[in-house]
Write an enzyme that holds these catalytic residues in place. Sequence first.
Site, mmCIF file in Angstrom:
data_model
loop_
_atom_site.group_PDB
_atom_site.id
_atom_site.type_symbol
_atom_site.label_atom_id
_atom_site.label_comp_id
_atom_site.label_asym_id
_atom_site.label_seq_id
_atom_site.Cartn_x
_atom_site.Cartn_y
_atom_site.Cartn_z
ATOM 1 N N SER A 16 0.832 -1.205 0.000
ATOM 2 C CA SER A 16 0.000 0.000 0.000
ATOM 3 C C SER A 16 0.872 1.264 0.000
ATOM 4 O O SER A 16 0.498 2.286 -0.583
ATOM 5 C CB SER A 16 -0.979 -0.002 1.177
ATOM 6 O OG SER A 16 -0.303 0.104 2.405
ATOM 7 N N ARG A 68 21.903 -15.265 4.824
ATOM 8 C CA ARG A 68 21.597 -13.846 4.697
ATOM 9 C C ARG A 68 22.603 -13.117 3.793
ATOM 10 O O ARG A 68 22.236 -12.267 2.988
ATOM 11 C CB ARG A 68 21.595 -13.213 6.099
ATOM 12 C CG ARG A 68 21.012 -11.831 6.154
ATOM 13 C CD ARG A 68 21.074 -11.284 7.559
ATOM 14 N NE ARG A 68 20.223 -12.015 8.490
ATOM 15 C CZ ARG A 68 18.910 -11.824 8.601
ATOM 16 N NH1 ARG A 68 18.299 -10.945 7.843
ATOM 17 N NH2 ARG A 68 18.215 -12.505 9.476
ATOM 18 N N MET A 93 10.470 -6.723 4.683
ATOM 19 C CA MET A 93 10.535 -7.317 6.010
ATOM 20 C C MET A 93 11.762 -8.206 6.208
ATOM 21 O O MET A 93 11.688 -9.253 6.836
ATOM 22 C CB MET A 93 9.241 -8.102 6.276
ATOM 23 C CG MET A 93 7.982 -7.268 6.142
ATOM 24 S SD MET A 93 7.989 -5.748 7.148
ATOM 25 C CE MET A 93 7.586 -6.452 8.730
ATOM 26 N N HIS A 112 8.804 2.952 8.950
ATOM 27 C CA HIS A 112 8.617 2.054 10.094
ATOM 28 C C HIS A 112 7.349 2.469 10.852
ATOM 29 O O HIS A 112 7.144 3.670 11.097
ATOM 30 C CB HIS A 112 9.840 2.129 11.017
ATOM 31 C CG HIS A 112 9.717 1.228 12.204
ATOM 32 N ND1 HIS A 112 9.917 -0.141 12.116
ATOM 33 C CD2 HIS A 112 9.389 1.488 13.497
ATOM 34 C CE1 HIS A 112 9.722 -0.679 13.310
ATOM 35 N NE2 HIS A 112 9.398 0.281 14.155
ATOM 36 N N THR A 144 20.645 2.660 8.560
ATOM 37 C CA THR A 144 22.031 2.413 8.938
ATOM 38 C C THR A 144 22.135 0.938 9.342
ATOM 39 O O THR A 144 21.140 0.215 9.315
ATOM 40 C CB THR A 144 22.451 3.318 10.114
ATOM 41 O OG1 THR A 144 21.525 3.114 11.180
ATOM 42 C CG2 THR A 144 22.446 4.788 9.707
ATOM 43 N N LEU A 147 19.290 -1.746 13.385
ATOM 44 C CA LEU A 147 17.890 -1.920 12.993
ATOM 45 C C LEU A 147 17.016 -0.748 13.463
ATOM 46 O O LEU A 147 16.997 -0.424 14.658
ATOM 47 C CB LEU A 147 17.362 -3.239 13.579
ATOM 48 C CG LEU A 147 15.934 -3.614 13.172
ATOM 49 C CD1 LEU A 147 15.871 -3.940 11.689
ATOM 50 C CD2 LEU A 147 15.426 -4.778 14.007
ATOM 51 N N GLN A 174 -1.321 3.529 8.837
ATOM 52 C CA GLN A 174 -0.962 3.380 7.410
ATOM 53 C C GLN A 174 -1.503 4.545 6.572
ATOM 54 O O GLN A 174 -0.858 4.960 5.618
ATOM 55 C CB GLN A 174 -1.438 2.037 6.868
ATOM 56 C CG GLN A 174 -0.506 0.909 7.333
ATOM 57 C CD GLN A 174 -0.607 -0.354 6.509
ATOM 58 O OE1 GLN A 174 -1.593 -0.576 5.816
ATOM 59 N NE2 GLN A 174 0.390 -1.198 6.618
ATOM 60 N N GLU A 177 1.074 6.938 6.822
ATOM 61 C CA GLU A 177 2.266 6.521 6.057
ATOM 62 C C GLU A 177 2.141 6.896 4.590
ATOM 63 O O GLU A 177 3.115 7.306 3.957
ATOM 64 C CB GLU A 177 2.473 5.006 6.184
ATOM 65 C CG GLU A 177 2.819 4.559 7.578
ATOM 66 C CD GLU A 177 3.197 3.093 7.665
ATOM 67 O OE1 GLU A 177 3.943 2.742 8.582
ATOM 68 O OE2 GLU A 177 2.746 2.290 6.820
HETATM 69 C C1 GAR Z 1 3.889 -0.634 6.657
HETATM 70 O O1 GAR Z 1 2.985 -0.282 7.663
HETATM 71 C C2 GAR Z 1 5.317 -0.365 7.092
HETATM 72 O O2 GAR Z 1 5.428 0.690 7.993
HETATM 73 C C3 GAR Z 1 5.693 -1.665 7.745
HETATM 74 O O3 GAR Z 1 5.085 -2.653 6.970
HETATM 75 C C4 GAR Z 1 3.876 -2.137 6.419
HETATM 76 C C5 GAR Z 1 3.852 -2.497 4.958
HETATM 77 O O4 GAR Z 1 2.601 -2.215 4.407
HETATM 78 N N1 GAR Z 1 7.099 -1.828 7.793
HETATM 79 C C6 GAR Z 1 7.731 -2.483 8.758
HETATM 80 O O5 GAR Z 1 7.161 -3.017 9.683
HETATM 81 C C7 GAR Z 1 9.230 -2.507 8.594
HETATM 82 N N2 GAR Z 1 9.849 -2.971 9.781
HETATM 83 P P1 GAR Z 1 2.426 -2.117 2.838
HETATM 84 O O6 GAR Z 1 3.071 -3.373 2.232
HETATM 85 O O7 GAR Z 1 0.937 -2.111 2.640
HETATM 86 O O8 GAR Z 1 3.087 -0.866 2.367
#
Ligand code: GAR
Length: 221
Positions: A16, A68, A93, A112, A144, A147, A174, A177
């Site tokens: 999203s 990794r 992720m 984040h 950086t 984490l 979100q 975001e």
């Molecule tokens: C978002 O809310 C983002 O902040 C989070 O994953 C979601 C992805 O949503 N990110 C983390 O947790 C990173 N550690 P999206 O795929 O719908 O954009």
Amino acid sequence: MAENCRCVVLVSGSGSNLQALLDRAAEGTLGAEVTAVVSNRPNAYALERAGAARVATQVVDHTAFLDRATFDAGLEDAVARFEPDLVVLAGFMRVLTPDFVARFGGRLINIHPSLLPAFRGLHTHRKALEEGCRIHGTTVHFVTEDLDAGPIIAQAALRVHETDTPDSLRERVQALEHRLLPQAVGWYAEGRLRTEAQRVSVTGHADPPGELFAPAPEPEW
Ligand code: GAR
């Protein structure tokens, strides 16, 4: 900054936030071009969003790599191929190795779902509720080696409601975001972000005065 900022977006899931970037790019208001989308999951819905916007996609499936370090080397090659000016982690992720961060350092940003430095890692909305936070939100920051700890570019916050659940908080955060990330990308693309030690400033930008109380004070106060 390059005249046309080439942005590669790394995703793992729904996308999203990617969609918010694609929508602004389509409107011509992002100030950057989404050049490619790279996913570590072959079935991420974000790949369909990219396809619908006719943006190049690539999958670097982490399950196909031994460890990794080799995954990150493969990811680094895939991302570098698109010659990005900016790499955006938008719901990506996986924890990145120091080598990957060094390769794209200074042009690598992450969104984040918490007001960092509170609640690094996973399950941020649940943790905010468990800690009784009155204010919660989201952060865009430079990545950086540590984490969820790089210099903070921008944050957006909201009041936590008594009725909130982790899911309702996620939904409301979100929505923030989707406004915050395109704004931060735009500032980066315009070459307006300056970092000194841990502090980032946005050149030519002055904030209006404003505070956020939670709960809101009674009107007569
Ligand atoms: C978002 O809310 C983002 O902040 C989070 O994953 C979601 C992805 O949503 N990110 C983390 O947790 C990173 N550690 P999206 O795929 O719908 O954009």
